[in-house]
Design a protein around this motif. Structure first.
Motif, PDB file in Angstrom:
ATOM      1  N   TRP A 387     -78.016  25.563 105.295  1.00 40.66           N
ATOM      2  CA  TRP A 387     -79.256  24.787 105.403  1.00 40.66           C
ATOM      3  C   TRP A 387     -79.994  24.822 104.068  1.00 40.66           C
ATOM      4  O   TRP A 387     -80.081  25.875 103.434  1.00 40.66           O
ATOM      5  N   SER A 388     -80.548  23.680 103.663  1.00 39.01           N
ATOM      6  CA  SER A 388     -81.239  23.624 102.371  1.00 39.01           C
ATOM      7  C   SER A 388     -82.742  23.475 102.545  1.00 39.01           C
ATOM      8  O   SER A 388     -83.224  22.906 103.524  1.00 39.01           O
ATOM      9  N   ASP A 389     -83.467  23.997 101.553  1.00 35.75           N
ATOM     10  CA  ASP A 389     -84.877  23.661 101.409  1.00 35.75           C
ATOM     11  C   ASP A 389     -85.114  23.366  99.929  1.00 35.75           C
ATOM     12  O   ASP A 389     -84.206  23.490  99.114  1.00 35.75           O
ATOM     13  N   ARG A 390     -86.320  22.920  99.614  1.00 33.71           N
ATOM     14  CA  ARG A 390     -86.613  22.611  98.212  1.00 33.71           C
ATOM     15  C   ARG A 390     -87.305  23.788  97.528  1.00 33.71           C
ATOM     16  O   ARG A 390     -87.399  23.847  96.316  1.00 33.71           O
ATOM     17  N   SER A 391     -87.872  24.711  98.339  1.00 31.35           N
ATOM     18  CA  SER A 391     -88.738  25.742  97.767  1.00 31.35           C
ATOM     19  C   SER A 391     -87.986  26.988  97.329  1.00 31.35           C
ATOM     20  O   SER A 391     -88.386  27.651  96.375  1.00 31.35           O
ATOM     21  N   ASP A 395     -89.140  33.763 102.476  1.00 34.12           N
ATOM     22  CA  ASP A 395     -89.549  33.835 103.869  1.00 34.12           C
ATOM     23  C   ASP A 395     -88.968  32.621 104.599  1.00 34.12           C
ATOM     24  O   ASP A 395     -89.707  31.769 105.087  1.00 34.12           O
ATOM     25  N   ASP A 396     -87.649  32.534 104.654  1.00 28.56           N
ATOM     26  CA  ASP A 396     -86.980  31.301 105.099  1.00 28.56           C
ATOM     27  C   ASP A 396     -86.672  31.326 106.598  1.00 28.56           C
ATOM     28  O   ASP A 396     -85.509  31.265 107.000  1.00 28.56           O
ATOM     29  N   SER A 397     -87.728  31.387 107.385  1.00 24.17           N
ATOM     30  CA  SER A 397     -87.538  31.487 108.840  1.00 24.17           C
ATOM     31  C   SER A 397     -86.792  30.265 109.401  1.00 24.17           C
ATOM     32  O   SER A 397     -86.082  30.365 110.399  1.00 24.17           O
ATOM     33  N   GLU A 398     -86.942  29.121 108.747  1.00 28.89           N
ATOM     34  CA  GLU A 398     -86.215  27.922 109.185  1.00 28.89           C
ATOM     35  C   GLU A 398     -84.707  28.139 109.074  1.00 28.89           C
ATOM     36  O   GLU A 398     -83.936  27.747 109.945  1.00 28.89           O
ATOM     37  N   ARG A 399     -84.287  28.735 107.953  1.00 25.01           N
ATOM     38  CA  ARG A 399     -82.851  28.996 107.746  1.00 25.01           C
ATOM     39  C   ARG A 399     -82.360  30.050 108.740  1.00 25.01           C
ATOM     40  O   ARG A 399     -81.244  29.947 109.258  1.00 25.01           O
ATOM     41  N   VAL A 400     -83.191  31.029 109.050  1.00 24.55           N
ATOM     42  CA  VAL A 400     -82.833  32.038 110.055  1.00 24.55           C
ATOM     43  C   VAL A 400     -82.579  31.350 111.393  1.00 24.55           C
ATOM     44  O   VAL A 400     -81.564  31.592 112.057  1.00 24.55           O
ATOM     45  N   GLN A 401     -83.492  30.457 111.770  1.00 28.68           N
ATOM     46  CA  GLN A 401     -83.336  29.716 113.024  1.00 28.68           C
ATOM     47  C   GLN A 401     -82.069  28.863 112.995  1.00 28.68           C
ATOM     48  O   GLN A 401     -81.344  28.760 113.983  1.00 28.68           O
ATOM     49  N   PHE A 402     -81.812  28.262 111.842  1.00 26.23           N
ATOM     50  CA  PHE A 402     -80.601  27.452 111.674  1.00 26.23           C
ATOM     51  C   PHE A 402     -79.355  28.286 111.989  1.00 26.23           C
ATOM     52  O   PHE A 402     -78.509  27.889 112.786  1.00 26.23           O
ATOM     53  N   LEU A 445     -78.525  32.359 100.579  1.00 28.18           N
ATOM     54  CA  LEU A 445     -79.043  33.526 101.294  1.00 28.18           C
ATOM     55  C   LEU A 445     -79.840  34.386 100.318  1.00 28.18           C
ATOM     56  O   LEU A 445     -80.607  35.238 100.716  1.00 28.18           O
ATOM     57  N   HIS A 446     -79.585  34.149  99.013  1.00 25.67           N
ATOM     58  CA  HIS A 446     -80.346  34.826  97.964  1.00 25.67           C
ATOM     59  C   HIS A 446     -81.031  33.784  97.093  1.00 25.67           C
ATOM     60  O   HIS A 446     -80.436  32.760  96.763  1.00 25.67           O
ATOM     61  N   TYR A 447     -82.259  34.097  96.724  1.00 24.73           N
ATOM     62  CA  TYR A 447     -83.013  33.284  95.776  1.00 24.73           C
ATOM     63  C   TYR A 447     -82.542  33.628  94.363  1.00 24.73           C
ATOM     64  O   TYR A 447     -82.266  34.781  94.045  1.00 24.73           O
ATOM     65  N   VAL A 448     -82.427  32.604  93.513  1.00 25.60           N
ATOM     66  CA  VAL A 448     -82.098  32.843  92.109  1.00 25.60           C
ATOM     67  C   VAL A 448     -83.205  32.224  91.253  1.00 25.60           C
ATOM     68  O   VAL A 448     -83.569  31.060  91.460  1.00 25.60           O
ATOM     69  N   ASN A 449     -83.716  32.988  90.323  1.00 29.75           N
ATOM     70  CA  ASN A 449     -84.732  32.453  89.410  1.00 29.75           C
ATOM     71  C   ASN A 449     -84.034  31.814  88.210  1.00 29.75           C
ATOM     72  O   ASN A 449     -83.579  32.515  87.308  1.00 29.75           O
ATOM     73  N   PHE A 450     -83.974  30.482  88.203  1.00 28.03           N
ATOM     74  CA  PHE A 450     -83.222  29.776  87.159  1.00 28.03           C
ATOM     75  C   PHE A 450     -84.004  29.640  85.856  1.00 28.03           C
ATOM     76  O   PHE A 450     -83.449  29.172  84.871  1.00 28.03           O
ATOM     77  N   SER A 462     -83.025  35.340 105.486  1.00 29.65           N
ATOM     78  CA  SER A 462     -81.768  34.911 106.109  1.00 29.65           C
ATOM     79  C   SER A 462     -80.595  35.825 105.740  1.00 29.65           C
ATOM     80  O   SER A 462     -79.645  35.958 106.519  1.00 29.65           O
ATOM     81  N   ALA A 463     -80.652  36.462 104.576  1.00 27.08           N
ATOM     82  CA  ALA A 463     -79.581  37.388 104.184  1.00 27.08           C
ATOM     83  C   ALA A 463     -79.555  38.579 105.139  1.00 27.08           C
ATOM     84  O   ALA A 463     -78.484  38.992 105.612  1.00 27.08           O
ATOM     85  N   PHE A 464     -80.729  39.097 105.461  1.00 25.81           N
ATOM     86  CA  PHE A 464     -80.805  40.242 106.389  1.00 25.81           C
ATOM     87  C   PHE A 464     -80.387  39.814 107.793  1.00 25.81           C
ATOM     88  O   PHE A 464     -79.710  40.549 108.504  1.00 25.81           O
ATOM     89  N   TYR A 465     -80.795  38.598 108.139  1.00 22.24           N
ATOM     90  CA  TYR A 465     -80.454  38.103 109.484  1.00 22.24           C
ATOM     91  C   TYR A 465     -78.945  37.918 109.636  1.00 22.24           C
ATOM     92  O   TYR A 465     -78.358  38.329 110.649  1.00 22.24           O
TER      93      TYR A 465
END
Ligand code: GBH
Length: 489
Positions: A387-391, A395-402, A445-450, A462-465
């Motif tokens: 699942w993708s988001d733009r942000s 705190d990606d609860s949407e991806r957890v639900q996905f 599942l991990h954020y990367v600071n580009f 979502s990584a923990f989930y």
């Protein structure tokens, strides 16, 4: 018996594959490091007006070329059983052929493979995830009749060099994308546009290439290496837009055109689906085209292709509502050959990608379609879902639900519908270069600071989930050796 956390996401069988994925061009960077050759994506991103949304490139990406040890840490923390990644053809064969072998590339993949084995994670290696050597692209790429021989030489080298430790191979990732977006619409590298003929030629050559690699493994490597060789497709599940006979047939036709185009030959009878043959012939007739746009396999080729896969890999993300629509008077195109119209229901939640809507039921339907049309004896492995988001929020609860809802539906397909699904893979290990969308769509599942040169990675919720789902299932697998009681919520 260990209690399940929610009673829905398992237990799956004890040997179920729990994986996480990346691909070379999307994460490695090091695009010209230490002898690597230029791929079609390297060339594409460096061209002006290539249509990449944020004008970015994969030159550095997540810098996994340098940070593979950090990646191993992330992979270990997830508790996955398998890591799915791809080889960059040009890191091994800089000019695309076996004339020159790049030692540095061999070392890089040896380190990664050995590192995975050391943490008890099984490597699942994709040979081709869209990054064709530019030298071969210049000779026509997958439109060239020589392409099966190029791929054979490359696969041969990989089996020989890494096959003592790699036991799971995927020849092609989503060949539909290579054909349609690479040589049809031109939205992906190499950016060619031939929707009437080229796309059919490319698919024909890719199917032959796949079969040659598979038979090679059978004849020269299987007895000593004992691995599995498969292929991975993508398909947006097509849900009939109404219960009219025409729309139901249109939905079925749509899946045959996207998935059956590749899977029918490999898993059913060595040939394209009858509905494709009929549609393309009738459209050609209306257009006054006398040549056969859909190439023909000889009987020998059919035998060679039929059955040439040990498992059925599928990347599943979304669903499209599908309606019948006569398009025979429109331009000559694979798209119009289908006589369908698709859109999305307004009730399906949107992701960070226009094409990806929240449709957890679709993955169950797609698995059932595979079971009913392409056979249920070989294992079906979900080689991507995400699942993708733009942000890129942590705190990606949407991806957890996905993940909860999609994995629940995979479980229902397994436990209620008898689908032979044997593995599940999260896309992706971390945010990465999302092709023509650049870095604007984040699946990690991990954020990367580009914007940080050291490209730090931080686990999202979502990584923990996902880790919890895996641990609960593997715990169940160890302590619960009775037949799982399917739970219907
Ligand atoms: C997969 O494709 C890929 O294997 C992976 O590399 C990618 O990062 C991941 O999914 C997430 O996208 O708007 O017409 O260009 C998934 C299937 C097929 C979905 C092509 C996007 C683009 C449609 N993809 N599609 S278009």
């Amino acid at each position: 018996i260990v209690a399940q956390t929610n009673g829905q996401t398992g237990p799956f069988p004890p040997d179920f594959i729990w994986a996480v994925a990346t691909s070379a061009y999307q994460v490695e960077g090091g695009w010209n490091a230490n002898g690597k050759g230029v791929s079609n994506w390297d060339a594409f991103v460096h061209k002006p007006n290539n249509g990449i949304r944020d004008h970015s490139t994969g030159d550095v990406a997540c810098d996994s070329y340098h940070k593979w040890q950090t990646d191993l840490e992330l992979i270990r923390n997830l508790s996955v059983t398998h890591y799915r990644f791809s080889f960059a053809w040009t890191r091994l064969f800089p000019d695309g052929t076996n004339k020159t072998i790049n030692r540095d590339g061999v070392d890089y993949y040896n380190n990664l493979i050995n590192g995975l084995l050391a943490i008890n994670v099984t490597p699942m290696v994709t040979l081709f995830h869209w990054d064709t050597p530019q030298t071969l692209e210049d000779l026509g790429g997958w439109e060239s009749p020589d392409s099966p021989q190029w791929f054979y030489d490359y696969a041969n080298f990989c089996f020989k060099t890494f096959g003592d430790r790699v036991k799971m191979w995927i020849t092609f990732n989503e060949p539909w994308v290579t054909s349609w977006l690479g040589y049809g619409t031109g939205g992906n590298a190499p950016g060619k546009k031939d929707v009437c003929y080229g796309v059919y030629t490319v698919t024909h050559n890719i199917i032959k290439s796949h079969a040659r690699a598979y038979r090679l493994y059978d004849q020269q490597y299987r007895s000593t290496q004992n691995g599995k060789v498969g292929i991975t497709f993508n398909c947006d599940f097509k849900m009939a837009g109404s219960n009219s006979t025409a729309d139901i047939a249109a939905a079925d036709r749509g899946v045959q055109f996207q998935l059956g185009w590749f899977a029918h030959a490999i898993f059913v009878n060595g040939d394209y689906p009858q509905v494709m043959k009929d549609q393309i012939a009738s459209h050609s007739k209306v257009l006054g085209i006398n040549t056969t746009r859909l190439p023909i396999f000889t009987d020998e080729e059919k035998n060679f292709i039929n059955g040439s896969s040990d498992f059925f890999g599928i990347n599943a993300y979304t669903t499209q509502l599908t309606f019948a629509q006569d398009k025979s008077s429109l331009e000559c195109s694979y798209d119009n050959d289908q006589d369908i119209f698709t859109n999305y229901s307004a009730s399906w939640n949107s992701s960070g990608s226009d094409w990806l809507k929240y449709t957890p039921f679709g993955i169950r339907n797609l698995l059932n379609f595979i079971k009913n049309n392409f056979g249920n004896t070989k294992p079906i492995i979900i080689t991507e879902n995400g699942w993708s988001d733009r942000s890129g929020t942590l705190d990606d609860s949407e991806r957890v639900q996905f993940y909860k809802d999609y994995i629940t539906n995979v479980y229902l397909a397994y436990s209620q519908d008898g689908v032979n699904v044997r593995g599940y893979t999260s896309w992706a290990l971390m945010d990465n270069f999302e092709w023509a969308s650049g870095y604007t769509e984040k699946f990690g599942l991990h954020y990367v600071n580009f914007s940080d040169p050291s490209r730090p990675r931080i686990p999202k919720q979502s990584a923990f989930y996902y880790r919890d789902i895996i641990l609960n299932n593997t715990k169940n697998a160890i302590t619960n050796n009775t037949t799982p009681t399917p739970s219907t919520a």
